[in-house]
Design a protein around this motif. Structure first.
Motif, PDB file in Angstrom:
ATOM      1  N   ALA A  99      38.641  56.605  46.108  1.00 17.44           N
ATOM      2  CA  ALA A  99      39.186  56.779  44.765  1.00 17.44           C
ATOM      3  C   ALA A  99      38.515  55.872  43.753  1.00 17.44           C
ATOM      4  CB  ALA A  99      40.697  56.530  44.778  1.00 17.44           C
ATOM      5  N   TYR A 100      38.248  54.617  44.142  1.00 19.06           N
ATOM      6  CA  TYR A 100      37.714  53.647  43.193  1.00 19.06           C
ATOM      7  C   TYR A 100      36.186  53.577  43.197  1.00 19.06           C
ATOM      8  CZ  TYR A 100      42.288  51.697  42.043  1.00 19.06           C
ATOM      9  OH  TYR A 100      43.574  51.523  41.575  1.00 19.06           O
ATOM     10  N   ARG A 101      35.540  54.049  44.261  1.00 18.59           N
ATOM     11  CA  ARG A 101      34.080  53.925  44.340  1.00 18.59           C
ATOM     12  C   ARG A 101      33.375  55.280  44.394  1.00 18.59           C
ATOM     13  NH1 ARG A 101      32.677  48.756  46.283  1.00 18.59           N
ATOM     14  NH2 ARG A 101      34.286  47.299  45.603  1.00 18.59           N
ATOM     15  N   GLN A 102      34.084  56.376  44.204  1.00 20.65           N
ATOM     16  CA  GLN A 102      33.480  57.699  44.394  1.00 20.65           C
ATOM     17  C   GLN A 102      32.331  57.970  43.427  1.00 20.65           C
ATOM     18  OE1 GLN A 102      36.186  61.010  43.192  1.00 20.65           O
ATOM     19  NE2 GLN A 102      37.586  59.347  42.654  1.00 20.65           N
ATOM     20  N   PRO A 103      31.368  58.812  43.884  1.00 21.40           N
ATOM     21  CA  PRO A 103      31.280  59.378  45.233  1.00 21.40           C
ATOM     22  C   PRO A 103      30.792  58.340  46.236  1.00 21.40           C
ATOM     23  CG  PRO A 103      29.381  60.057  43.967  1.00 21.40           C
ATOM     24  CD  PRO A 103      30.257  59.285  43.023  1.00 21.40           C
ATOM     25  N   ALA A 104      31.301  58.411  47.462  1.00 22.94           N
ATOM     26  CA  ALA A 104      30.966  57.404  48.470  1.00 22.94           C
ATOM     27  C   ALA A 104      30.682  58.102  49.798  1.00 22.94           C
ATOM     28  CB  ALA A 104      32.100  56.403  48.642  1.00 22.94           C
ATOM     29  N   THR A 105      29.720  57.578  50.524  1.00 21.54           N
ATOM     30  CA  THR A 105      29.421  58.097  51.854  1.00 21.54           C
ATOM     31  C   THR A 105      30.237  57.330  52.889  1.00 21.54           C
ATOM     32  OG1 THR A 105      27.609  56.540  52.289  1.00 21.54           O
ATOM     33  CG2 THR A 105      27.059  58.596  51.129  1.00 21.54           C
ATOM     34  N   LEU A 164      44.377  55.423  37.175  1.00 23.08           N
ATOM     35  CA  LEU A 164      44.573  54.569  38.350  1.00 23.08           C
ATOM     36  C   LEU A 164      44.756  53.124  37.886  1.00 23.08           C
ATOM     37  CD1 LEU A 164      41.938  55.887  40.915  1.00 23.08           C
ATOM     38  CD2 LEU A 164      44.420  55.875  41.216  1.00 23.08           C
ATOM     39  N   PRO A 165      45.657  52.380  38.521  1.00 20.04           N
ATOM     40  CA  PRO A 165      45.829  50.973  38.129  1.00 20.04           C
ATOM     41  C   PRO A 165      44.531  50.208  38.262  1.00 20.04           C
ATOM     42  CG  PRO A 165      47.602  51.692  39.580  1.00 20.04           C
ATOM     43  CD  PRO A 165      46.590  52.794  39.576  1.00 20.04           C
ATOM     44  N   LEU A 166      44.298  49.298  37.336  1.00 21.48           N
ATOM     45  CA  LEU A 166      43.085  48.496  37.364  1.00 21.48           C
ATOM     46  C   LEU A 166      43.164  47.475  38.486  1.00 21.48           C
ATOM     47  CD1 LEU A 166      42.558  47.826  33.542  1.00 21.48           C
ATOM     48  CD2 LEU A 166      41.407  49.528  34.973  1.00 21.48           C
ATOM     49  N   ILE A 167      42.007  47.192  39.086  1.00 25.35           N
ATOM     50  CA  ILE A 167      41.922  46.148  40.098  1.00 25.35           C
ATOM     51  C   ILE A 167      42.098  44.808  39.398  1.00 25.35           C
ATOM     52  CG2 ILE A 167      40.477  45.059  41.847  1.00 25.35           C
ATOM     53  CD1 ILE A 167      41.441  47.821  42.592  1.00 25.35           C
ATOM     54  N   GLU A 168      43.004  43.999  39.915  1.00 29.23           N
ATOM     55  CA  GLU A 168      43.296  42.724  39.277  1.00 29.23           C
ATOM     56  C   GLU A 168      42.198  41.702  39.561  1.00 29.23           C
ATOM     57  OE1 GLU A 168      45.698  42.486  37.273  1.00 29.23           O
ATOM     58  OE2 GLU A 168      46.760  44.354  37.720  1.00 29.23           O
ATOM     59  N   THR A 169      42.366  40.514  39.006  1.00 29.74           N
ATOM     60  CA  THR A 169      41.412  39.432  39.203  1.00 29.74           C
ATOM     61  C   THR A 169      41.473  38.946  40.648  1.00 29.74           C
ATOM     62  OG1 THR A 169      43.038  37.769  38.568  1.00 29.74           O
ATOM     63  CG2 THR A 169      41.686  38.719  36.818  1.00 29.74           C
ATOM     64  N   PRO A 170      40.416  38.286  41.148  1.00 26.36           N
ATOM     65  CA  PRO A 170      40.432  37.812  42.540  1.00 26.36           C
ATOM     66  C   PRO A 170      41.620  36.914  42.851  1.00 26.36           C
ATOM     67  CG  PRO A 170      38.215  37.699  41.642  1.00 26.36           C
ATOM     68  CD  PRO A 170      39.115  38.083  40.500  1.00 26.36           C
ATOM     69  N   ALA A 171      42.058  36.117  41.892  1.00 30.18           N
ATOM     70  CA  ALA A 171      43.196  35.232  42.147  1.00 30.18           C
ATOM     71  C   ALA A 171      44.463  36.035  42.410  1.00 30.18           C
ATOM     72  CB  ALA A 171      43.408  34.297  40.957  1.00 30.18           C
ATOM     73  N   GLN A 172      44.628  37.146  41.693  1.00 28.36           N
ATOM     74  CA  GLN A 172      45.809  37.984  41.881  1.00 28.36           C
ATOM     75  C   GLN A 172      45.689  38.842  43.129  1.00 28.36           C
ATOM     76  OE1 GLN A 172      45.303  39.652  37.924  1.00 28.36           O
ATOM     77  NE2 GLN A 172      47.344  38.944  37.361  1.00 28.36           N
ATOM     78  N   GLN A 173      44.456  39.139  43.531  1.00 25.76           N
ATOM     79  CA  GLN A 173      44.260  39.981  44.705  1.00 25.76           C
ATOM     80  C   GLN A 173      44.806  39.310  45.954  1.00 25.76           C
ATOM     81  OE1 GLN A 173      40.112  40.823  44.932  1.00 25.76           O
ATOM     82  NE2 GLN A 173      40.067  41.965  43.016  1.00 25.76           N
ATOM     83  N   ALA A 174      44.605  38.018  46.090  1.00 24.07           N
ATOM     84  CA  ALA A 174      45.048  37.309  47.288  1.00 24.07           C
ATOM     85  C   ALA A 174      46.547  37.450  47.487  1.00 24.07           C
ATOM     86  CB  ALA A 174      44.658  35.838  47.198  1.00 24.07           C
ATOM     87  N   ALA A 175      47.306  37.353  46.398  1.00 29.02           N
ATOM     88  CA  ALA A 175      48.757  37.494  46.492  1.00 29.02           C
ATOM     89  C   ALA A 175      49.150  38.916  46.860  1.00 29.02           C
ATOM     90  CB  ALA A 175      49.405  37.088  45.171  1.00 29.02           C
TER      91      ALA A 175
END
Length: 279
Positions: A99-105, A164-175
């Motif tokens: 969904a976020y990287r398409q098109p993808a193999t 689609l919801p945006l990918i958060e910052t790396p600090a928020q990703q960990a949580a």
């Protein structure tokens, strides 16, 4: 035809339709007497009219439809109790990557997740109508390129991928990694445990949660966070091994012989008189 009659026709057609209706089909209702812009204005007015009701009018990938509001779900489930489809975390993360990287193999997905992807995962997503092959990459082997479908947007209640919801910052990703693990039934995170993971990443327990845009976003964020953690661990390992490698080289380097100040005993003249002795 006045506005009230036009809205009533649209309302009836949308409620009676089992599938989302695109605007071009709605024009047929009026024998093309109403233009696209006029119909969109009427649809927005209908949205306002239903704002305080249990149903809402929404725009999804295939068109417009009426659907129950999220807060009504618990009550409706009591009328028709059924569990949502079961998906493994590996399937959720694979779907998030597409969904976020398409098109993808498939190779792209395996590089991002760091593990081999079971073919059954992709088949499951294809059978569900969420992903499809849209072409092949012009490289060795011509691998298939996967992308999401309109059915994917419809099922998630989205009009386009931009929602689609945006990918958060790396600090928020960990949580969010912990949050996703809890939502997944306390299952081990596949990318976070590559050492213990089998060669094929599809054996983790299914996740009994409905697939929503938020769940998909959390899966994508978990993958992103895992990648960042792997990169950080690799960098730390390189830094810790660099001095050790240098010490190892020094330890293995042969000691250079020193030049003697004078001739050695083997090279000394046997007839020469040693110091301190007289003939």
């Amino acid at each position: 035809m006045n506005t009230a009659d036009a809205k009533r026709i649209l309302e009836t057609a949308l409620i009676c339709s089992s599938q989302p209706l695109p605007v071009r089909d709605m024009r047929v209702l009026f024998d093309d007497e109403l233009g696209v812009d006029t119909i969109k204005v009427l649809l927005l007015e209908l949205q306002e009219d239903w704002a305080q009701r249990g149903l809402e009018l929404v725009s999804v990938g295939s068109g417009w439809r009426f659907q129950s509001r999220p807060e009504m779900r618990d009550h409706l489930d009591r009328l028709h109790p059924e569990k949502p489809p079961r998906y493994t975390r590996a399937a959720l993360e694979t779907l998030a990557i597409i969904a976020y990287r398409q098109p993808a193999t498939r190779g792209d997905m395996e590089d991002i997740r760091g593990v081999t992807i079971n073919s059954l995962i992709l088949k499951q997503l294809e059978d569900r109508g969420w992903v499809e092959v849209i072409g092949h990459r012009e490289t060795v082997g011509r691998p298939a390129l996967y992308a999401t479908t309109r059915q994917f947007l419809d099922d998630l209640g989205l009009a386009s991928l931009d929602q689609l919801p945006l990918i958060e910052t790396p600090a928020q990703q960990a949580a969010l990694v912990d949050a996703l693990e809890q939502a997944s039934g306390e299952q081990q995170g596949l990318p976070m445990d590559p050492v213990d993971e089998p060669a094929v990443a599809a054996v983790d327990e299914p996740v009994e949660v409905p697939v929503t845009a938020e769940v998909l976003s959390e899966a994508a964020e978990a993958v992103e966070a895992a990648q960042a953690q792997v990169a950080e661990n690799a960098a730390a390992a390189d830094e810790s091994e660099a001095p050790l490698a240098a010490e190892t080289v020094l330890a293995q380097e042969p000691e250079q012989p020193q030049e003697p100040d004078g001739p050695s005993d083997d090279e000394a003249d046997p007839e020469a008189v040693s110091p301190g002795k007289t003939s």
